[in-house]
Scaffold this motif. Structure first.
Motif, mmCIF file in Angstrom:
data_model
loop_
_atom_site.group_PDB
_atom_site.id
_atom_site.type_symbol
_atom_site.label_atom_id
_atom_site.label_comp_id
_atom_site.label_asym_id
_atom_site.label_seq_id
_atom_site.Cartn_x
_atom_site.Cartn_y
_atom_site.Cartn_z
ATOM 1 N N LYS A 44 37.638 28.037 59.278
ATOM 2 C CA LYS A 44 38.966 28.031 58.673
ATOM 3 C C LYS A 44 39.235 29.313 57.882
ATOM 4 C CE LYS A 44 37.821 24.360 56.294
ATOM 5 N NZ LYS A 44 36.439 24.127 56.717
ATOM 6 N N SER A 45 38.332 29.628 56.954
ATOM 7 C CA SER A 45 38.554 30.823 56.133
ATOM 8 C C SER A 45 38.527 32.078 56.991
ATOM 9 C CB SER A 45 37.496 30.931 55.026
ATOM 10 O OG SER A 45 37.581 29.828 54.155
ATOM 11 N N THR A 46 37.643 32.105 57.965
ATOM 12 C CA THR A 46 37.548 33.281 58.842
ATOM 13 C C THR A 46 38.854 33.495 59.612
ATOM 14 O OG1 THR A 46 35.177 32.919 59.079
ATOM 15 C CG2 THR A 46 36.223 34.332 60.717
ATOM 16 N N HIS A 86 42.945 32.957 47.778
ATOM 17 C CA HIS A 86 41.607 32.811 48.331
ATOM 18 C C HIS A 86 40.800 31.684 47.744
ATOM 19 C CE1 HIS A 86 41.503 36.469 50.759
ATOM 20 N NE2 HIS A 86 42.377 36.914 49.876
ATOM 21 N N GLN A 87 39.807 31.259 48.538
ATOM 22 C CA GLN A 87 38.830 30.277 48.095
ATOM 23 C C GLN A 87 38.068 30.860 46.903
ATOM 24 O OE1 GLN A 87 36.461 29.175 51.480
ATOM 25 N NE2 GLN A 87 35.704 27.306 50.543
ATOM 26 N N GLU A 88 37.718 32.133 46.990
ATOM 27 C CA GLU A 88 37.130 32.821 45.847
ATOM 28 C C GLU A 88 38.256 33.662 45.253
ATOM 29 O OE1 GLU A 88 35.669 33.193 48.951
ATOM 30 O OE2 GLU A 88 34.217 31.600 48.575
ATOM 31 N N MET A 166 46.788 29.072 51.535
ATOM 32 C CA MET A 166 46.070 28.610 50.342
ATOM 33 C C MET A 166 44.758 28.005 50.787
ATOM 34 S SD MET A 166 49.043 26.902 48.066
ATOM 35 C CE MET A 166 50.545 27.818 47.693
ATOM 36 N N ASP A 167 43.667 28.665 50.377
ATOM 37 C CA ASP A 167 42.338 28.209 50.792
ATOM 38 C C ASP A 167 41.705 27.399 49.667
ATOM 39 O OD1 ASP A 167 39.979 27.829 52.093
ATOM 40 O OD2 ASP A 167 39.577 29.949 52.498
ATOM 41 N N GLU A 168 41.661 26.110 49.826
ATOM 42 C CA GLU A 168 41.148 25.173 48.810
ATOM 43 C C GLU A 168 41.687 25.479 47.412
ATOM 44 O OE1 GLU A 168 37.087 23.888 49.101
ATOM 45 O OE2 GLU A 168 36.890 24.730 51.094
ATOM 46 N N PRO A 169 43.017 25.429 47.262
ATOM 47 C CA PRO A 169 43.601 25.849 45.986
ATOM 48 C C PRO A 169 43.365 24.876 44.842
ATOM 49 C CG PRO A 169 45.302 24.959 47.401
ATOM 50 C CD PRO A 169 44.048 25.010 48.225
ATOM 51 N N SER A 401 29.854 30.121 54.578
ATOM 52 C CA SER A 401 31.130 29.508 54.213
ATOM 53 C C SER A 401 30.971 28.854 52.842
ATOM 54 C CB SER A 401 31.526 28.472 55.254
ATOM 55 O OG SER A 401 30.804 27.282 55.069
ATOM 56 N N GLY A 402 32.113 28.618 52.173
ATOM 57 C CA GLY A 402 32.088 28.094 50.809
ATOM 58 C C GLY A 402 31.241 26.834 50.674
ATOM 59 N N GLY A 403 31.432 25.901 51.550
ATOM 60 C CA GLY A 403 30.712 24.634 51.463
ATOM 61 C C GLY A 403 29.219 24.818 51.685
#
Ligand SMILES: Nc1ncnc2c1ncn2[C@@H]1O[C@H](COP(=O)(O)OP(=O)(O)OP(=O)(O)O)[C@@H](O)[C@H]1O
Ligand SMILES: [Mg+2]
Length: 499
Positions: A44-46, A86-88, A166-169, A401-403
């Motif tokens: 997803k983020s990629t 971003h997620q970060e 919006m990545d995991e906002p 990835s974040g997770g």
């Protein structure tokens, strides 16, 4: 589809050892909220970073408003009306809110110097428009995470973006802040903006999204109107199988007391005070409350990362003379931190080192050398158990990835084999399938007689896994609920005691 604002066609992206995106087709209509869902590492983020010009795709094309586009950088994408939160978080902490929002395109005066007054005025207007009540001149680093994120939203709006990603906002927002964010999203949608929304929180998807695209292993499984889906259906699309139980049975026997906290009061007067409780072997003790209830502060004080003004901590009946992290670890306590970005992860080190780093003392040979072989094999085992998705153990953690970064932190603390494991939001950012793996491990640990303290904002998780739940509100322990008393309503009642 003629009415798409965005079409990504056959997008392929390979990283060393991973095919992160494999011929992805993705279409978004204007004026809709389009959720992008999938397990940790699904891509997803990629995919969004390819859209945003951060990654260059190996193959494929991007069509924006009917026109094929190619972005070489995030700045390119922003100018073409694509924004990403971003997620970060990606702001410059030493600069002000206004400077961050207008970075690289500051308003200039006649002398071609930055017009600070205009910049502040414009920012004030922008923030007012979005109902944010913070100072445009404030330093970014002085703001809470949610406000920092607010600035990123303001920046997106300032570019008049037609697409906002919006990545995991919502991962560190309070309920009120989530409601505020959703109001902004609805407003943007009404103005014709397309919002691409990534989240692992199922309830949010059903609240806010119009369409959902599900990804698995770098491929798109399908795009569906939310109306046609149920939670179970969505989960099975994501993980490729039906998940019938969200929580495993916890079959432990509750034994003797292993931790006692007496009248613990934080050094910071605005934090928690007079907290007393006990933890028993074999027990999962939940800590509930709203964001801001001081739950993280409490567990960090027990672990010794934050100073306490007064109070006592007894482990297995023995009073801890000093409370510092090394003392806590020695006494058999482990802490899985909530925020993998600021505490916990060493992004430039590989997975093995990140996992092993808290256990070095445990793996010495007779002559005091580090037993690398054993250390490595144990680190591998822990990550296998949690199914950390990576091409190899030598991969730098920043490339996960974040997770999956979250899983590495969890592996680290499992490897120290603590008697008492404190987990702060253990499944934040973790996909549904992997959540179940984590719950299984928790159930197994308490079956072996270990004890767990779990801070969680997810009601179902608190109710599904805990033997007992302490509820905090504004730094005060407002209630203790036994298993039989656990409901969303009872937790909420204590969590909002003072409001
Ligand atoms: N910069 C990078 N270098 C190497 N591999 C990467 C890089 N970025 C992502 N990957 C890999 O690409 C795959 C997809 O990762 P991505 O971050 O897109 O997943 P995700 O769907 O956003 O997951 P999550 O829900 O955990 O955030 C993963 O296997 C990840 O390890
Ligand atoms: Mg991601």
């Amino acid at each position: 589809m003629a009415d798409s604002i965005l079409e990504m066609r056959e997008v392929t992206k390979r990283f060393p050892g991973v095919l992160a995106l494999d011929g992805v087709n993705f279409q978004v209509k204007p004026g809709t909220v389009h959720a992008l869902m999938g397990e940790n590492g699904a891509g997803k983020s990629t995919l969004m970073k390819c859209l945003f010009g951060i990654y260059q795709m190996d193959r494929g094309s991007i069509v924006l408003n009917g026109e094929e586009r190619h972005f070489n950088s995030a700045a390119d994408a922003m100018h073409a009306g694509v924004s990403m939160i971003h997620q970060e978080l990606s702001n410059v902490p030493e600069r002000s809110v206004a400077q961050n929002i207008w970075l690289g395109r500051e308003p200039l005066n006649a002398l071609r110097l930055i017009n600070h007054r205009k910049m502040l005025d414009d920012t004030r207007k922008l923030l007012e428009d979005l109902n944010f009540d913070f100072d445009p001149a404030a330093r970014m680093s002085s703001l809470s995470i949610s406000r920092q994120q607010g600035c990123e939203i303001a920046r997106a709006v300032s570019y008049n973006s037609s697409i906002v990603v919006m990545d995991e906002p919502t991962s560190s927002l309070t309920e009120n802040e989530v409601a505020h964010l959703f109001a902004i999203i609805r407003d943007l949608r009404a103005r014709g903006v397309a919002i691409i929304y990534i989240s692992h929180k199922m309830e949010e998807i059903f609240q806010i999204a119009d369409d959902v695209t599900v990804m698995r292993d770098g491929k798109v499984i399908g795009t569906f109107p939310v109306k046609t889906l149920t939670g179970d259906k969505l989960i099975s699309l994501m993980v490729g199988r039906d998940i019938t139980h969200r929580f495993p049975p916890v079959e432990s026997s509750i034994g003797e007391r292993c931790l006692e906290v007496r009248n613990l009061t934080a050094a910071n007067p605005r934090s928690f005070r007079n907290i007393s409780f006990e933890l028993r072997k074999g027990e999962i003790l939940g800590i509930g409350g709203l964001v801001g209830a001081q739950r993280t502060e409490l567990v960090e004080a027990i672990f010794g990362v934050r100073p306490a003004a007064s109070g006592e901590i007894l482990v297995h009946g023995k009073l801890l003379k000093r409370i510092r992290p090394q003392d806590a670890i020695e006494a058999g306590i482990g802490l899985v931190t909530e925020d993998r970005r600021s505490s916990g992860i060493f992004p430039l080190l590989n997975i093995t080192v990140n996992t092993a780093i808290a256990s070095l003392g445990k793996y010495k040979t007779k002559i005091g050398m580090l037993d690398h072989r054993k250390l490595t094999s144990e680190a591998v085992k822990q990550n296998k158990q949690l199914k950390t998705k990576t091409p190899s153990m030598g991969t730098l953690v920043q490339n996960l990835s974040g997770g999956n970064q979250q899983k590495v932190i969890l592996s680290r603390w499992l490897m120290t084999m603590p008697d008492i494991l404190i987990m702060d939001e253990p499944t934040r950012g973790i996909d549904v399938g992997a959540k179940y793996e984590i719950y299984m491990i928790m159930a197994e640990l308490v079956k072996q007689g270990k004890a767990i303290i779990m801070v969680s904002s997810e009601m179902p998780e608190l109710i599904g896994m805990s033997h007992r739940v302490l509820v905090l509100c504004a730094g005060v322990l407002t209630g203790t609920l036994e298993k039989s008393e656990l409901t969303q309503e009872s937790i909420m009642r204590y969590a909002t005691q003072f409001s």
